[in-house]
Design a protein around this motif. Structure first.
Motif, PDB file in Angstrom:
ATOM      1  N   LEU A  66       8.273  -8.471  12.763  1.00  0.00           N
ATOM      2  CA  LEU A  66       8.234  -9.917  12.968  1.00  0.00           C
ATOM      3  C   LEU A  66       7.185 -10.477  12.017  1.00  0.00           C
ATOM      4  O   LEU A  66       6.031 -10.045  12.036  1.00  0.00           O
ATOM      5  N   THR A  67       7.579 -11.444  11.187  1.00  0.00           N
ATOM      6  CA  THR A  67       6.661 -12.017  10.212  1.00  0.00           C
ATOM      7  C   THR A  67       6.584 -13.524  10.426  1.00  0.00           C
ATOM      8  O   THR A  67       7.616 -14.193  10.541  1.00  0.00           O
ATOM      9  N   ILE A  68       5.349 -14.028  10.479  1.00  0.00           N
ATOM     10  CA  ILE A  68       5.137 -15.462  10.630  1.00  0.00           C
ATOM     11  C   ILE A  68       4.027 -15.895   9.679  1.00  0.00           C
ATOM     12  O   ILE A  68       3.032 -15.199   9.517  1.00  0.00           O
ATOM     13  N   ARG A  69       4.218 -17.033   9.056  1.00  0.00           N
ATOM     14  CA  ARG A  69       3.157 -17.596   8.220  1.00  0.00           C
ATOM     15  C   ARG A  69       2.052 -18.106   9.140  1.00  0.00           C
ATOM     16  O   ARG A  69       2.343 -18.746  10.160  1.00  0.00           O
ATOM     17  N   PRO A  70       0.796 -17.850   8.800  1.00  0.00           N
ATOM     18  CA  PRO A  70      -0.302 -18.302   9.660  1.00  0.00           C
ATOM     19  C   PRO A  70      -0.253 -19.790   9.979  1.00  0.00           C
ATOM     20  O   PRO A  70      -0.571 -20.194  11.099  1.00  0.00           O
ATOM     21  N   ALA A  71       0.186 -20.611   9.046  1.00  0.00           N
ATOM     22  CA  ALA A  71       0.255 -22.052   9.285  1.00  0.00           C
ATOM     23  C   ALA A  71       1.278 -22.405  10.367  1.00  0.00           C
ATOM     24  O   ALA A  71       1.209 -23.484  10.957  1.00  0.00           O
ATOM     25  N   ARG A  72       2.209 -21.511  10.651  1.00  0.00           N
ATOM     26  CA  ARG A  72       3.236 -21.753  11.676  1.00  0.00           C
ATOM     27  C   ARG A  72       2.813 -21.291  13.068  1.00  0.00           C
ATOM     28  O   ARG A  72       3.487 -21.601  14.053  1.00  0.00           O
ATOM     29  N   LEU A  73       1.734 -20.535  13.182  1.00  0.00           N
ATOM     30  CA  LEU A  73       1.297 -20.030  14.486  1.00  0.00           C
ATOM     31  C   LEU A  73       1.047 -21.135  15.509  1.00  0.00           C
ATOM     32  O   LEU A  73       1.505 -21.022  16.649  1.00  0.00           O
ATOM     33  N   PRO A  74       0.349 -22.230  15.146  1.00  0.00           N
ATOM     34  CA  PRO A  74       0.144 -23.287  16.154  1.00  0.00           C
ATOM     35  C   PRO A  74       1.455 -23.860  16.687  1.00  0.00           C
ATOM     36  O   PRO A  74       1.582 -24.112  17.883  1.00  0.00           O
ATOM     37  N   ALA A  75       2.438 -24.033  15.813  1.00  0.00           N
ATOM     38  CA  ALA A  75       3.736 -24.564  16.252  1.00  0.00           C
ATOM     39  C   ALA A  75       4.418 -23.591  17.205  1.00  0.00           C
ATOM     40  O   ALA A  75       5.014 -24.002  18.204  1.00  0.00           O
ATOM     41  N   LEU A  76       4.319 -22.286  16.930  1.00  0.00           N
ATOM     42  CA  LEU A  76       4.916 -21.283  17.811  1.00  0.00           C
ATOM     43  C   LEU A  76       4.224 -21.254  19.167  1.00  0.00           C
ATOM     44  O   LEU A  76       4.879 -21.168  20.198  1.00  0.00           O
ATOM     45  N   ARG A  78       2.691 -23.767  20.577  1.00  0.00           N
ATOM     46  CA  ARG A  78       3.038 -25.017  21.272  1.00  0.00           C
ATOM     47  C   ARG A  78       4.441 -24.960  21.850  1.00  0.00           C
ATOM     48  O   ARG A  78       4.703 -25.497  22.918  1.00  0.00           O
ATOM     49  N   ASP A  79       5.355 -24.340  21.111  1.00  0.00           N
ATOM     50  CA  ASP A  79       6.755 -24.360  21.509  1.00  0.00           C
ATOM     51  C   ASP A  79       7.418 -23.013  21.198  1.00  0.00           C
ATOM     52  O   ASP A  79       8.085 -22.867  20.176  1.00  0.00           O
ATOM     53  N   PRO A  80       7.237 -22.003  22.076  1.00  0.00           N
ATOM     54  CA  PRO A  80       7.813 -20.685  21.825  1.00  0.00           C
ATOM     55  C   PRO A  80       9.333 -20.700  21.655  1.00  0.00           C
ATOM     56  O   PRO A  80       9.893 -19.782  21.055  1.00  0.00           O
ATOM     57  N   ALA A  81      10.007 -21.726  22.141  1.00  0.00           N
ATOM     58  CA  ALA A  81      11.456 -21.815  21.982  1.00  0.00           C
ATOM     59  C   ALA A  81      11.854 -21.942  20.511  1.00  0.00           C
ATOM     60  O   ALA A  81      13.007 -21.706  20.153  1.00  0.00           O
ATOM     61  N   PHE A  83      10.919 -19.988  18.220  1.00  0.00           N
ATOM     62  CA  PHE A  83      10.740 -18.657  17.636  1.00  0.00           C
ATOM     63  C   PHE A  83      11.703 -18.415  16.478  1.00  0.00           C
ATOM     64  O   PHE A  83      11.298 -17.974  15.398  1.00  0.00           O
ATOM     65  N   ASP A  84      12.983 -18.682  16.683  1.00  0.00           N
ATOM     66  CA  ASP A  84      13.986 -18.403  15.649  1.00  0.00           C
ATOM     67  C   ASP A  84      13.747 -19.202  14.374  1.00  0.00           C
ATOM     68  O   ASP A  84      14.096 -18.739  13.289  1.00  0.00           O
ATOM     69  N   ASP A  85      13.161 -20.380  14.488  1.00  0.00           N
ATOM     70  CA  ASP A  85      12.876 -21.220  13.321  1.00  0.00           C
ATOM     71  C   ASP A  85      11.600 -20.802  12.605  1.00  0.00           C
ATOM     72  O   ASP A  85      11.462 -21.042  11.409  1.00  0.00           O
ATOM     73  N   LEU A  86      10.667 -20.209  13.323  1.00  0.00           N
ATOM     74  CA  LEU A  86       9.333 -19.974  12.781  1.00  0.00           C
ATOM     75  C   LEU A  86       9.030 -18.523  12.412  1.00  0.00           C
ATOM     76  O   LEU A  86       8.118 -18.262  11.635  1.00  0.00           O
ATOM     77  N   VAL A  87       9.770 -17.582  12.971  1.00  0.00           N
ATOM     78  CA  VAL A  87       9.479 -16.167  12.780  1.00  0.00           C
ATOM     79  C   VAL A  87      10.642 -15.491  12.054  1.00  0.00           C
ATOM     80  O   VAL A  87      11.800 -15.637  12.442  1.00  0.00           O
ATOM     81  N   HIS A  88      10.304 -14.746  11.008  1.00  0.00           N
ATOM     82  CA  HIS A  88      11.319 -13.946  10.309  1.00  0.00           C
ATOM     83  C   HIS A  88      11.436 -12.610  11.036  1.00  0.00           C
ATOM     84  O   HIS A  88      10.440 -11.921  11.249  1.00  0.00           O
ATOM     85  N   ARG A 101      11.010 -12.263  25.224  1.00  0.00           N
ATOM     86  CA  ARG A 101      10.039 -13.194  24.649  1.00  0.00           C
ATOM     87  C   ARG A 101       9.307 -13.932  25.754  1.00  0.00           C
ATOM     88  O   ARG A 101       9.821 -14.161  26.837  1.00  0.00           O
ATOM     89  N   VAL A 102       8.103 -14.349  25.429  1.00  0.00           N
ATOM     90  CA  VAL A 102       7.249 -15.039  26.404  1.00  0.00           C
ATOM     91  C   VAL A 102       7.868 -16.346  26.875  1.00  0.00           C
ATOM     92  O   VAL A 102       7.667 -16.775  27.987  1.00  0.00           O
ATOM     93  N   ASP A 103       8.704 -16.985  26.044  1.00  0.00           N
ATOM     94  CA  ASP A 103       9.278 -18.276  26.426  1.00  0.00           C
ATOM     95  C   ASP A 103      10.282 -18.148  27.560  1.00  0.00           C
ATOM     96  O   ASP A 103      10.685 -19.133  28.160  1.00  0.00           O
ATOM     97  N   GLY A 104      10.676 -16.905  27.895  1.00  0.00           N
ATOM     98  CA  GLY A 104      11.550 -16.671  29.046  1.00  0.00           C
ATOM     99  C   GLY A 104      12.984 -17.085  28.835  1.00  0.00           C
ATOM    100  O   GLY A 104      13.754 -17.161  29.773  1.00  0.00           O
ATOM    101  N   SER A 105      13.387 -17.347  27.593  1.00  0.00           N
ATOM    102  CA  SER A 105      14.763 -17.730  27.326  1.00  0.00           C
ATOM    103  C   SER A 105      15.702 -16.610  27.722  1.00  0.00           C
ATOM    104  O   SER A 105      15.325 -15.447  27.763  1.00  0.00           O
TER     105      SER A 105
END
Length: 108
Positions: A66-76, A78-81, A83-88, A101-105
């Motif tokens: 799982l790869t995420i840009r550090p600048a995207r961590l706050p958005a993730l 705030r809104d774990p849903a 995930f698909d948009d923010l994490v490769h 996943r923690v968001d419970g989807s």
């Protein structure tokens, strides 16, 4: 003395301590190895029988990365849903399934 390689797992397990359902979902994948990369930082984990995480052996090959840009961590956070948009996600699709996943989807 605390092993620096164990710190990410200790932090993750602290978050998982109050997530019994999530630990049960992770436990299904016991023994699986996955890696999280955030910018220059990376941690590789193995899932334990009880759904907690431990640092993986240095030679362990992750089934999932799982790869995420550090600048995207706050958005993730705030809104774990999102995930698909923010994490490769690369690797084993069953490990990347939404049902742990923690968001419970619901499962993907």
């Amino acid at each position: 003395m605390l092993d620096p390689a164990a710190i990410p797992a200790k932090i993750a397990n602290r978050a998982l301590a109050h997530e019994q359902t999530l630990r049960a979902r992770l436990a299904v994948h016991a023994g699986a190895v996955f890696k999280i990369i955030a910018g220059p930082s990376a941690a590789t984990f193995v899932i334990a029988d009880d759904g907690t995480l431990a640092p993986a052996e240095a030679a362990a090959m992750p089934a999932l990365t799982l790869t995420i840009r550090p600048a995207r961590l706050p958005a993730l956070l705030r809104d774990p849903a999102r995930f698909d948009d923010l994490v490769h996600v690369e690797g084993d699709a069953s490990l990347a399934a939404r049902d742990w996943r923690v968001d419970g989807s619901a499962g993907s």
